[in-house]
Structures are given as structure tokens and as C-alpha cells.
Design a protein around this motif. Sequence first.
Motif, PDB file in Angstrom:
ATOM      1  N   VAL A  23       0.852  -1.179   0.000  1.00 28.76           N
ATOM      2  CA  VAL A  23       0.000   0.000   0.000  1.00 28.76           C
ATOM      3  C   VAL A  23       0.888   1.229   0.000  1.00 28.76           C
ATOM      4  CG1 VAL A  23      -1.810   1.247   1.235  1.00 28.76           C
ATOM      5  CG2 VAL A  23      -1.788  -1.254   1.243  1.00 28.76           C
ATOM      6  N   GLY A  24       0.614   2.162  -0.906  1.00 30.79           N
ATOM      7  CA  GLY A  24       1.430   3.358  -1.039  1.00 30.79           C
ATOM      8  C   GLY A  24       1.120   4.408   0.020  1.00 30.79           C
ATOM      9  N   PRO A  25       1.900   5.463   0.046  1.00 28.25           N
ATOM     10  CA  PRO A  25       1.694   6.536   1.022  1.00 28.25           C
ATOM     11  C   PRO A  25       0.386   7.289   0.754  1.00 28.25           C
ATOM     12  CG  PRO A  25       3.375   7.158  -0.577  1.00 28.25           C
ATOM     13  CD  PRO A  25       3.020   5.735  -0.858  1.00 28.25           C
ATOM     14  N   ALA A  26      -0.183   7.865   1.818  1.00 29.24           N
ATOM     15  CA  ALA A  26      -1.444   8.601   1.698  1.00 29.24           C
ATOM     16  C   ALA A  26      -1.231   9.903   0.932  1.00 29.24           C
ATOM     17  CB  ALA A  26      -2.010   8.902   3.087  1.00 29.24           C
ATOM     18  N   ARG A  27      -2.183  10.207   0.057  1.00 29.62           N
ATOM     19  CA  ARG A  27      -2.177  11.452  -0.703  1.00 29.62           C
ATOM     20  C   ARG A  27      -3.623  11.898  -0.851  1.00 29.62           C
ATOM     21  NH1 ARG A  27       1.454  12.814  -5.825  1.00 29.62           N
ATOM     22  NH2 ARG A  27       0.482  14.784  -6.353  1.00 29.62           N
ATOM     23  N   ASN A  28      -4.002  12.945  -0.156  1.00 24.22           N
ATOM     24  CA  ASN A  28      -5.396  13.409  -0.138  1.00 24.22           C
ATOM     25  C   ASN A  28      -6.352  12.292   0.277  1.00 24.22           C
ATOM     26  OD1 ASN A  28      -4.629  15.979  -1.005  1.00 24.22           O
ATOM     27  ND2 ASN A  28      -4.736  15.342  -3.154  1.00 24.22           N
ATOM     28  N   ASP A  29      -6.000  11.547   1.300  1.00 25.31           N
ATOM     29  CA  ASP A  29      -6.786  10.451   1.874  1.00 25.31           C
ATOM     30  C   ASP A  29      -6.852   9.209   0.981  1.00 25.31           C
ATOM     31  OD1 ASP A  29      -7.432  12.021   4.159  1.00 25.31           O
ATOM     32  OD2 ASP A  29      -9.067  12.967   3.034  1.00 25.31           O
ATOM     33  N   TRP A  30      -6.173   9.201  -0.142  1.00 23.65           N
ATOM     34  CA  TRP A  30      -6.129   8.047  -1.049  1.00 23.65           C
ATOM     35  C   TRP A  30      -4.786   7.341  -0.924  1.00 23.65           C
ATOM     36  CZ3 TRP A  30     -10.037   6.048  -3.904  1.00 23.65           C
ATOM     37  CH2 TRP A  30     -11.158   6.851  -4.089  1.00 23.65           C
ATOM     38  N   ARG A  31      -4.783   6.036  -1.098  1.00 25.75           N
ATOM     39  CA  ARG A  31      -3.562   5.227  -1.179  1.00 25.75           C
ATOM     40  C   ARG A  31      -3.739   4.227  -2.319  1.00 25.75           C
ATOM     41  NH1 ARG A  31      -0.498   4.778   3.762  1.00 25.75           N
ATOM     42  NH2 ARG A  31      -1.458   5.979   5.407  1.00 25.75           N
ATOM     43  N   TRP A  32      -2.694   3.988  -3.070  1.00 20.36           N
ATOM     44  CA  TRP A  32      -2.755   2.951  -4.095  1.00 20.36           C
ATOM     45  C   TRP A  32      -2.401   1.618  -3.445  1.00 20.36           C
ATOM     46  CZ3 TRP A  32       1.813   0.444  -4.417  1.00 20.36           C
ATOM     47  CH2 TRP A  32       2.967   1.130  -4.091  1.00 20.36           C
ATOM     48  N   LEU A  33      -2.818   0.533  -4.056  1.00 20.07           N
ATOM     49  CA  LEU A  33      -2.413  -0.787  -3.593  1.00 20.07           C
ATOM     50  C   LEU A  33      -2.153  -1.680  -4.791  1.00 20.07           C
ATOM     51  CD1 LEU A  33      -4.797  -3.257  -3.645  1.00 20.07           C
ATOM     52  CD2 LEU A  33      -5.815  -1.676  -2.042  1.00 20.07           C
ATOM     53  N   VAL A  34      -1.182  -2.552  -4.629  1.00 22.19           N
ATOM     54  CA  VAL A  34      -0.823  -3.511  -5.667  1.00 22.19           C
ATOM     55  C   VAL A  34      -0.408  -4.790  -4.961  1.00 22.19           C
ATOM     56  CG1 VAL A  34       1.583  -2.712  -5.821  1.00 22.19           C
ATOM     57  CG2 VAL A  34       0.537  -3.884  -7.763  1.00 22.19           C
ATOM     58  N   GLY A  35      -0.728  -5.916  -5.567  1.00 19.29           N
ATOM     59  CA  GLY A  35      -0.367  -7.166  -4.931  1.00 19.29           C
ATOM     60  C   GLY A  35      -0.673  -8.360  -5.807  1.00 19.29           C
ATOM     61  N   ALA A  36      -0.607  -9.523  -5.169  1.00 24.31           N
ATOM     62  CA  ALA A  36      -0.913 -10.785  -5.837  1.00 24.31           C
ATOM     63  C   ALA A  36      -1.615 -11.683  -4.831  1.00 24.31           C
ATOM     64  CB  ALA A  36       0.361 -11.448  -6.355  1.00 24.31           C
ATOM     65  N   ALA A  37      -2.468 -12.554  -5.361  1.00 24.65           N
ATOM     66  CA  ALA A  37      -3.207 -13.479  -4.506  1.00 24.65           C
ATOM     67  C   ALA A  37      -3.279 -14.835  -5.186  1.00 24.65           C
ATOM     68  CB  ALA A  37      -4.609 -12.949  -4.232  1.00 24.65           C
ATOM     69  N   ARG A  38      -3.516 -15.856  -4.369  1.00 25.89           N
ATOM     70  CA  ARG A  38      -3.722 -17.210  -4.879  1.00 25.89           C
ATOM     71  C   ARG A  38      -4.841 -17.844  -4.071  1.00 25.89           C
ATOM     72  NH1 ARG A  38      -4.094 -22.417  -4.078  1.00 25.89           N
ATOM     73  NH2 ARG A  38      -3.169 -23.848  -5.539  1.00 25.89           N
ATOM     74  N   ASP A  39      -5.887 -18.293  -4.765  1.00 28.04           N
ATOM     75  CA  ASP A  39      -6.987 -19.015  -4.141  1.00 28.04           C
ATOM     76  C   ASP A  39      -7.876 -19.596  -5.234  1.00 28.04           C
ATOM     77  OD1 ASP A  39      -8.686 -16.899  -5.006  1.00 28.04           O
ATOM     78  OD2 ASP A  39      -8.351 -15.836  -3.133  1.00 28.04           O
ATOM     79  N   ARG A  40      -9.076 -20.064  -4.852  1.00 35.62           N
ATOM     80  CA  ARG A  40     -10.006 -20.669  -5.814  1.00 35.62           C
ATOM     81  C   ARG A  40     -11.220 -19.798  -6.078  1.00 35.62           C
ATOM     82  NH1 ARG A  40     -10.594 -26.877  -3.780  1.00 35.62           N
ATOM     83  NH2 ARG A  40      -8.390 -27.320  -3.598  1.00 35.62           N
ATOM     84  N   ARG A  41     -11.163 -18.526  -5.776  1.00 36.81           N
ATOM     85  CA  ARG A  41     -12.355 -17.687  -5.886  1.00 36.81           C
ATOM     86  C   ARG A  41     -12.858 -17.528  -7.316  1.00 36.81           C
ATOM     87  NH1 ARG A  41     -11.115 -11.698  -4.053  1.00 36.81           N
ATOM     88  NH2 ARG A  41     -11.524 -12.675  -2.093  1.00 36.81           N
ATOM     89  N   PHE A  42     -12.059 -17.895  -8.320  1.00 35.29           N
ATOM     90  CA  PHE A  42     -12.518 -17.871  -9.705  1.00 35.29           C
ATOM     91  C   PHE A  42     -12.920 -19.264 -10.188  1.00 35.29           C
ATOM     92  CE2 PHE A  42      -9.929 -14.032  -9.386  1.00 35.29           C
ATOM     93  CZ  PHE A  42     -10.834 -13.107  -9.858  1.00 35.29           C
TER      94      PHE A  42
END
Length: 167
Positions: A23-42
Motif C-alpha cells: 500500500v502506497g503513502p497517503a495522498r489526499n486520503d487516497w492510497r494505491w495498492l498492488v499485490g498478488a493473490a492465490r486461491d479458488r475464488r474464480f
Amino acid sequence: RQRLEAERWRRDDLTLRLLAEAVGPARNDWRWLVGAARDRRFGRPLVYPVLGATYARGPWSLRLAAPDSELVYRRSAAQTLTARVYPAGHSWHVVSDELADDFDYRVRAWRSDLTWSVGLPGKLILDLAGGYEFARRHRLTDDAGLRLSARSEEHTAELQSRRTGAG
């Protein structure tokens, strides 16, 4: 009569869910996020990217991310209302006694739910949740590769409690 195969462990008896996000630093109450996941939800085991942004101001927080988003209202330290939308798939191996055949059963769907969390004495939290699954697709595939697909809509409701912290 169909039953899940209980005589022996198979890959579909265990579910492994992994999520890593930055999660990136706060900027005007917004933060970006980037990641990866593994599961069976699809509907099958899959590694997929997680991309989006979060917003937080006062009692409100918003997560606009693919593949799952949520809106949270924190009324007090003891009460939270959360609305979520996310993929809700899974897969199993099914044995049919009537047909004397094995099938791979796969479900792909989306789920929306609303949860009211209330803090109780003793660090207990009571979650009251209701949800709706939509765009649900079922697929059975036998060993010969023959597929049977269907769609359906379902409503679900849950009542659960959870304990947080120690003591």
C-alpha cells in the motif's frame, strides 16, 4: 445420490489462500495498492494480480480494487458496517454412486454481502451478515471431458461470531 469423496485426501480437500499487498503513502486520503493473490475464488486454483486504491476519511473507508471492493462505515469502536463485492468460486471432485462416475465440479460466481459487526464483552465480535450470489455458473466435467453447465441465483444469510485478541 452424489457424495463428496471422503475416503481419501485429494487436492480439493484443502484450500490455500495467499494474499500479499503493498500500500502506497497517503495522498489526499487516497492510497494505491498492488499485490498478488492465490486461491479458488474464480472456480479453480489461480494466481492473480490485485490492483486498486483505498480511501479513508473520518468513519468511512473505501477499497476500490480488482477483484474485490468494499465500503466500510465505522459507527464507533464497537460497531462497523461493511458492504463488499468479490468473486466467490470454488471447485471439488465429486463421486456419483448412481452413475458410477467421477466428476470435477466447478462453481464461478460473484457475491455481494453486507455485514454489521458489533463488539461484545470479552473481546467477542458478533457479525450479522447477509449476501447475494449472482452470475453463478456451475460446471461438471467427467473423466471423458464431457461438460454439463448451468446457471442459478442464490441468496444466503449467515450469523457468526468471532473472538479477537487473547484473554
